[in-house]
Write an enzyme that holds these catalytic residues in place. Structure first.
Site, PDB file in Angstrom:
ATOM      1  N   SER A 128       0.766  -1.146  -0.069  1.00  0.00           N
ATOM      2  CA  SER A 128       0.570  -0.259   0.015  1.00  0.00           C
ATOM      3  C   SER A 128       0.879   1.421   0.001  1.00  0.00           C
ATOM      4  O   SER A 128       2.482   1.037   0.394  1.00  0.00           O
ATOM      5  CB  SER A 128      -0.870  -0.338   1.248  1.00  0.00           C
ATOM      6  OG  SER A 128      -1.625   0.961   1.669  1.00  0.00           O
ATOM      7  N   TYR A 152      -2.091  -0.084   9.778  1.00  0.00           N
ATOM      8  CA  TYR A 152      -2.492  -0.815   9.035  1.00  0.00           C
ATOM      9  C   TYR A 152      -0.501  -0.260   7.785  1.00  0.00           C
ATOM     10  O   TYR A 152      -0.560  -1.699   6.716  1.00  0.00           O
ATOM     11  CB  TYR A 152      -2.856  -0.625   8.215  1.00  0.00           C
ATOM     12  CG  TYR A 152      -3.924  -0.131   6.330  1.00  0.00           C
ATOM     13  CD1 TYR A 152      -4.159  -1.700   6.262  1.00  0.00           C
ATOM     14  CD2 TYR A 152      -2.758   0.596   5.591  1.00  0.00           C
ATOM     15  CE1 TYR A 152      -4.055  -1.587   5.183  1.00  0.00           C
ATOM     16  CE2 TYR A 152      -3.045   0.737   4.318  1.00  0.00           C
ATOM     17  CZ  TYR A 152      -3.915  -1.273   3.786  1.00  0.00           C
ATOM     18  OH  TYR A 152      -4.575  -1.061   1.817  1.00  0.00           O
TER      19      TYR A 152
HETATM   20  N1  LIG Z   1      -8.500  -0.128  -2.826  1.00  0.00           N
HETATM   21  C1  LIG Z   1      -7.592   0.134  -2.731  1.00  0.00           C
HETATM   22  O1  LIG Z   1      -7.278   1.610  -2.913  1.00  0.00           O
HETATM   23  C2  LIG Z   1      -6.129  -0.141  -1.732  1.00  0.00           C
HETATM   24  C3  LIG Z   1      -5.355   0.820  -1.494  1.00  0.00           C
HETATM   25  C4  LIG Z   1      -4.029   0.197  -1.000  1.00  0.00           C
HETATM   26  C5  LIG Z   1      -4.213  -1.011  -0.764  1.00  0.00           C
HETATM   27  N2  LIG Z   1      -5.050  -2.023  -0.858  1.00  0.00           N
HETATM   28  C6  LIG Z   1      -4.202  -3.210  -0.724  1.00  0.00           C
HETATM   29  O2  LIG Z   1      -5.038  -4.551  -1.534  1.00  0.00           O
HETATM   30  C7  LIG Z   1      -5.874  -5.627  -0.948  1.00  0.00           C
HETATM   31  C8  LIG Z   1      -7.246  -5.545  -1.881  1.00  0.00           C
HETATM   32  O3  LIG Z   1      -8.110  -3.943  -1.509  1.00  0.00           O
HETATM   33  P1  LIG Z   1      -9.683  -4.081  -2.044  1.00  0.00           P
HETATM   34  O4  LIG Z   1      -9.094  -2.614  -1.841  1.00  0.00           O
HETATM   35  O5  LIG Z   1     -10.217  -5.406  -2.520  1.00  0.00           O
HETATM   36  O6  LIG Z   1      -9.805  -4.475  -0.143  1.00  0.00           O
HETATM   37  P2  LIG Z   1     -11.372  -5.470   0.119  1.00  0.00           P
HETATM   38  O7  LIG Z   1     -11.336  -5.652   1.787  1.00  0.00           O
HETATM   39  O8  LIG Z   1     -12.600  -5.212  -1.314  1.00  0.00           O
HETATM   40  O9  LIG Z   1     -10.951  -6.430  -0.353  1.00  0.00           O
HETATM   41  C9  LIG Z   1     -10.284  -7.623   0.959  1.00  0.00           C
HETATM   42  C10 LIG Z   1     -10.830  -8.902   0.728  1.00  0.00           C
HETATM   43  O10 LIG Z   1     -10.170  -9.705   1.780  1.00  0.00           O
HETATM   44  C11 LIG Z   1     -11.059 -10.644   2.500  1.00  0.00           C
HETATM   45  N3  LIG Z   1     -10.422 -10.366   4.201  1.00  0.00           N
HETATM   46  C12 LIG Z   1     -10.870  -9.658   4.426  1.00  0.00           C
HETATM   47  N4  LIG Z   1     -10.118 -11.048   5.900  1.00  0.00           N
HETATM   48  C13 LIG Z   1     -10.159 -12.399   5.528  1.00  0.00           C
HETATM   49  C14 LIG Z   1      -9.206 -13.591   6.257  1.00  0.00           C
HETATM   50  N5  LIG Z   1      -9.202 -13.382   7.079  1.00  0.00           N
HETATM   51  N6  LIG Z   1      -9.546 -14.276   5.159  1.00  0.00           N
HETATM   52  C15 LIG Z   1      -9.848 -14.630   3.623  1.00  0.00           C
HETATM   53  N7  LIG Z   1     -10.231 -13.475   3.343  1.00  0.00           N
HETATM   54  C16 LIG Z   1     -10.126 -12.515   3.901  1.00  0.00           C
HETATM   55  C17 LIG Z   1     -12.184  -9.861   2.667  1.00  0.00           C
HETATM   56  O11 LIG Z   1     -13.698  -9.823   3.113  1.00  0.00           O
HETATM   57  C18 LIG Z   1     -12.341  -8.556   1.320  1.00  0.00           C
HETATM   58  O12 LIG Z   1     -13.186  -9.757   0.933  1.00  0.00           O
HETATM   59  C19 LIG Z   1      -6.029  -5.793   0.136  1.00  0.00           C
HETATM   60  O13 LIG Z   1      -4.370  -5.737   0.454  1.00  0.00           O
HETATM   61  C20 LIG Z   1      -5.538  -3.628   0.795  1.00  0.00           C
HETATM   62  O14 LIG Z   1      -4.971  -3.536   1.346  1.00  0.00           O
HETATM   63  C21 LIG Z   1      -6.446  -1.319  -1.415  1.00  0.00           C
END
Ligand SMILES: NC(=O)c1ccc[n+]([C@@H]2O[C@H](COP(=O)([O-])OP(=O)(O)OC[C@H]3O[C@@H](n4cnc5c(N)ncnc54)[C@H](O)[C@@H]3O)[C@@H](O)[C@H]2O)c1
Length: 318
Positions: A128, A152
């Site tokens: 991130s 985070y």
């Molecule tokens: N969306 C953004 O702008 C952004 C920015 C920086 C980093 N990220 C990272 O990218 C990745 C995806 O992000 P996103 O926006 O799709 O988030 P999201 O929350 O939509 O997706 C994450 C998924 O992980 C699942 N999850 C959580 N805990 C779990 C567990 N214990 N076991 C199995 N599944 C589990 C959730 O149910 C969810 O569907 C994450 O690692 C997030 O930290 C996203």
């Protein structure tokens, strides 16, 4: 590399990437535990869309459960793991820091350790922009000193260090993706854009942190998935870290002004949130060099498309 495991497949980025890779002919194993940090109805809708493809195989698995993970991996042949499952969001890390340690650190270790146990050579994971903290050396380059300001960001920094060690010690080819504010259809309801749409359609006041003075390097989901499709083919020996960003920061207040041109919404300006960084602005030079051509869509066009998707699918009710 035909068989790919995507963790967090019910999530925003996981869903959109799975969708694209299925269209490209990959066989995708998806896992997710439908965590209730935000609407599980949205997550189930996403998975139901994916299940229409015969090459998508889904299991409801919690990545903190090592025994179930061991069984899952034993029965499947996987060429590449793309690890997106995590507790996302910076603000919630002030409310429930333990969850970030459980899912993002222990869960991460459980997944990356399957590469070693099952001789899976390739591992891509979500880091991130939060790893940078409140840096002022814009645009942020991958080799900058990391100084996360919330749990985070710290969990993601640790992920990168764990991946580095797995890459060195077990010859795992790793790529860490530092995502910068991804937005678009099937996006996250806990993030700025969908919160704005929900407030407007529900005729509620929208509370804008830091008086709208912060900037975010908004990056459109379909530009991201198109880049990831190319990145998959560029996996090589060692550990690479890549900013996934458009290098075009936008001030949040400007987006609000644009939205208010033809929509009447009550916006209340409030002070900065303790977990937030003021600005994000990444360099995508390294990404562009790796994949040759990184298309960056026009922000306001995609903002409009995202709004239309939100209304059409009645997301406010989910
Ligand atoms: N969306 C953004 O702008 C952004 C920015 C920086 C980093 N990220 C990272 O990218 C990745 C995806 O992000 P996103 O926006 O799709 O988030 P999201 O929350 O939509 O997706 C994450 C998924 O992980 C699942 N999850 C959580 N805990 C779990 C567990 N214990 N076991 C199995 N599944 C589990 C959730 O149910 C969810 O569907 C994450 O690692 C997030 O930290 C996203």
């Amino acid at each position: 590399m035909k068989n790919i495991l995507i963790t967090g497949a019910a999530g925003f980025i996981g869903f959109n990437l799975t969708n694209l890779l299925l269209q490209k002919g990959y066989k995708i194993f998806g896992i997710d535990n439908f965590d209730n940090y935000y609407s599980t109805k949205i997550k189930k809708k996403r998975v139901n869309i994916l299940k229409k493809d015969k090459n998508f195989f889904f299991k409801n698995i919690d990545i903190t459960n090592k025994v179930i993970l061991n069984n899952f991996f034993k029965k499947r042949k996987i060429d590449l793991i793309i690890h997106f499952a995590a507790q996302a969001g910076v603000r919630y890390s002030l409310v429930n820091p333990k969850k970030y340690v459980d899912v993002n650190i222990h869960g991460f270790l459980n997944i990356i350790d399957q590469t070693r146990k099952n001789k899976i050579k390739n591992f891509i994971y979500a880091s991130s922009s939060s790893v940078y903290g409140d840096s002022k050396k814009f645009p942020l380059k991958e080799d900058l000193h990391l100084n996360p300001k919330n749990i985070y960001g710290l969990s993601k920094k640790l992920n990168e260090q764990i991946a580095q060690i797995y890459s060195n010690q077990f010859n795992i080819n790793c790529i860490g993706l530092r995502f910068f504010t991804i937005y678009g259809d099937w996006g996250r309801p806990d993030m700025f854009m969908l919160k704005l749409f929900k407030a407007y359609l529900g005729k509620k006041t929208f509370y804008l942190n830091n008086f709208g003075n912060h900037k975010r390097d908004f990056t459109y989901i379909h530009d991201v998935t198109a880049a990831l499709y190319k990145i998959i083919k560029k996996i090589k020996k060692g550990h690479q870290i890549l900013n996934i960003c458009s290098n075009r920061p936008i001030k949040i207040l400007d987006i609000i002004k644009h939205f208010k041109k033809n929509k009447n919404i009550n916006v209340k300006l409030i002070k900065m949130h303790r977990a937030d960084v003021k600005d994000t602005h990444g360099s995508n030079t390294k990404l562009k060099k790796l994949i040759n051509n990184f298309k960056i869509s026009n922000f306001y066009d995609c903002f409009q498309k995202t709004y239309e998707w939100y209304v059409k699918n009645n997301i406010k009710e989910l």
